[in-house]
Design an enzyme around this catalytic site. Structure first.
Site, short mmCIF file in Angstrom:
data_model
loop_
_atom_site.label_atom_id
_atom_site.label_comp_id
_atom_site.label_asym_id
_atom_site.label_seq_id
_atom_site.Cartn_x
_atom_site.Cartn_y
_atom_site.Cartn_z
N ASP A 38 0.84 -1.20 0.00
CA ASP A 38 0.00 0.00 0.00
C ASP A 38 0.87 1.24 0.00
O ASP A 38 2.05 1.19 0.27
CB ASP A 38 -0.84 0.02 1.28
CG ASP A 38 -2.26 -0.34 1.00
OD1 ASP A 38 -2.56 -0.66 -0.16
OD2 ASP A 38 -3.07 -0.31 1.94
N LYS A 60 -1.97 4.65 -4.11
CA LYS A 60 -1.96 5.87 -4.93
C LYS A 60 -0.61 6.55 -4.76
O LYS A 60 -0.38 7.19 -3.75
CB LYS A 60 -3.00 6.88 -4.42
CG LYS A 60 -4.40 6.47 -4.60
CD LYS A 60 -5.31 7.54 -4.04
CE LYS A 60 -6.53 6.88 -3.47
NZ LYS A 60 -7.23 7.53 -2.44
N MET A 177 -7.37 10.98 8.13
CA MET A 177 -7.87 11.50 6.85
C MET A 177 -8.74 12.75 7.05
O MET A 177 -9.77 12.90 6.40
CB MET A 177 -8.68 10.42 6.11
CG MET A 177 -7.85 9.21 5.74
SD MET A 177 -8.84 7.83 5.13
CE MET A 177 -9.21 6.94 6.64
N1 SAH Z 1 -4.15 1.65 8.57
C1 SAH Z 1 -3.56 2.97 8.73
C2 SAH Z 1 -4.50 4.07 8.35
C3 SAH Z 1 -4.87 4.09 6.87
S1 SAH Z 1 -5.91 5.43 6.45
C4 SAH Z 1 -3.07 3.10 10.18
O1 SAH Z 1 -3.38 2.25 11.02
O2 SAH Z 1 -2.33 4.04 10.46
C5 SAH Z 1 -4.75 6.63 5.89
C6 SAH Z 1 -4.64 7.76 6.91
O3 SAH Z 1 -3.84 7.36 7.99
C7 SAH Z 1 -3.95 9.01 6.37
O4 SAH Z 1 -4.81 9.85 5.64
C8 SAH Z 1 -3.54 9.67 7.67
O5 SAH Z 1 -4.64 10.27 8.30
C9 SAH Z 1 -3.13 8.46 8.50
N2 SAH Z 1 -1.69 8.16 8.43
C10 SAH Z 1 -1.10 7.05 7.98
N3 SAH Z 1 0.25 7.11 8.16
C11 SAH Z 1 0.49 8.30 8.74
C12 SAH Z 1 1.67 8.95 9.21
N4 SAH Z 1 2.89 8.39 9.12
N5 SAH Z 1 1.53 10.17 9.78
C13 SAH Z 1 0.33 10.76 9.92
N6 SAH Z 1 -0.82 10.19 9.49
C14 SAH Z 1 -0.74 8.98 8.92
#
Ligand code: SAH
Length: 258
Positions: A38, A60, A177
């Protein structure tokens, strides 16, 4: 003779810093012959893969269209049916806003029971990177993980009600998000929570280029615009942010007078 079904493992890659990968995740990546990756998976994580492993990026990247979910699920199935050891690598934790639930259901329908390995979700890592907790005996009795991104054609979350629950039950809000809906989130929450409720916005948490903004609900939108923070970011709303906000302010003052 039929090829025996391969194994499928959904692996949480953690928030970005490869040091935050679990040992179990590192082992699964090392054992994989096919890896479907991903978007928000930190680069260092793939260093655990075998050189001969086939790696497909299905997120993406750089504004490209992501692979449709049905295609990803089909790719996993085809590889498993060909006897491959398949790892589906997802940012953070597979079961927090990662569509991991849908992928498990689709694999089960095809008669494959996947293994799932947790990762540290970004909503937890983001605030920890600033040295603040999500719960606190004096400030927060619980945490709510929510998405700021409304479901396609759906009404989106009722931010006023969520704000009321956060206020009445003393809950920390962790918003994934949320950047593109920040105006709606701010106005909804302000109907229930005081304007000086502290907010932390953390972009690219745990990565080398992490940036953050410590602000209040009242100033959220203007500070976001001023700081230029964008996706991927986590917003944390609640009194657990107070301590780190004050510490950073004191630090900034000390830096100014030095
Ligand atoms: N499964 C992931 C979330 C996926 S949804 C998890 O558990 O973290 C994608 C969203 O996750 C992004 O839009 C953002 O809000 C957040 N996200 C993922 N990685 C991030 C990071 N390193 N720093 C800040 N936000 C993050």
């Amino acid at each position: 003779m039929n090829t025996p079904l391969g194994q499928v493992t959904l692996v949480g890659a953690g928030p970005g810093d490869p040091e935050l990968l679990t040992l179990k995740a590192a082992r699964a990546i090392q054992a994989a012959s096919v890896i479907l990756v991903d978007d928000l998976v930190g680069e260092g994580v793939l260093a655990h893969a075998r050189p001969e492993a086939r790696i497909a990026y299905v997120g993406k990247r750089g504004g490209c269209k992501s692979t449709p979910q049905a295609t990803i699920e089909q790719l996993m199935l085809d590889a498993a049916r060909a006897g491959e050891n398949v790892v589906r690598l997802k940012g953070g934790d597979p079961f927090i806003f990662g569509r991991g639930g849908e992928e498990v259901e689709s694999l089960r329908r095809a008669g494959i029971e996947p293994v799932v390995i947790n990762g540290i979700t970004s909503g937890l890592a983001a605030i920890t990177s600033l040295g603040a907790p999500l719960t606190h005996r004096e400030h927060a009795q619980g945490v709510v993980f929510v998405t700021g991104h409304p479901q396609k054609d759906g009404p989106g979350l009722d931010w006023v009600r969520l704000g009321e629950s956060a206020r009445d039950l003393r809950l920390t809000l962790v918003i994934y998000m949320g950047i593109s809906s920040a105006a709606r989130i701010q106005s909804g929450l302000l109907a229930a929570l005081p304007g000086d409720t502290p907010v932390a916005v953390i972009e690219r948490a745990t990565l080398k280029n992490q940036r953050q903004c410590l602000t209040s609900l009242r100033e959220l939108l203007s500070d976001l615009q001023q700081s230029g923070l964008g996706s991927p970011a986590i917003m944390v709303v609640g009194d657990v942010v107070t301590g780190v906000r004050e510490a950073l302010r004191a630090q900034a003052l000390a830096d100014q007078s030095a």
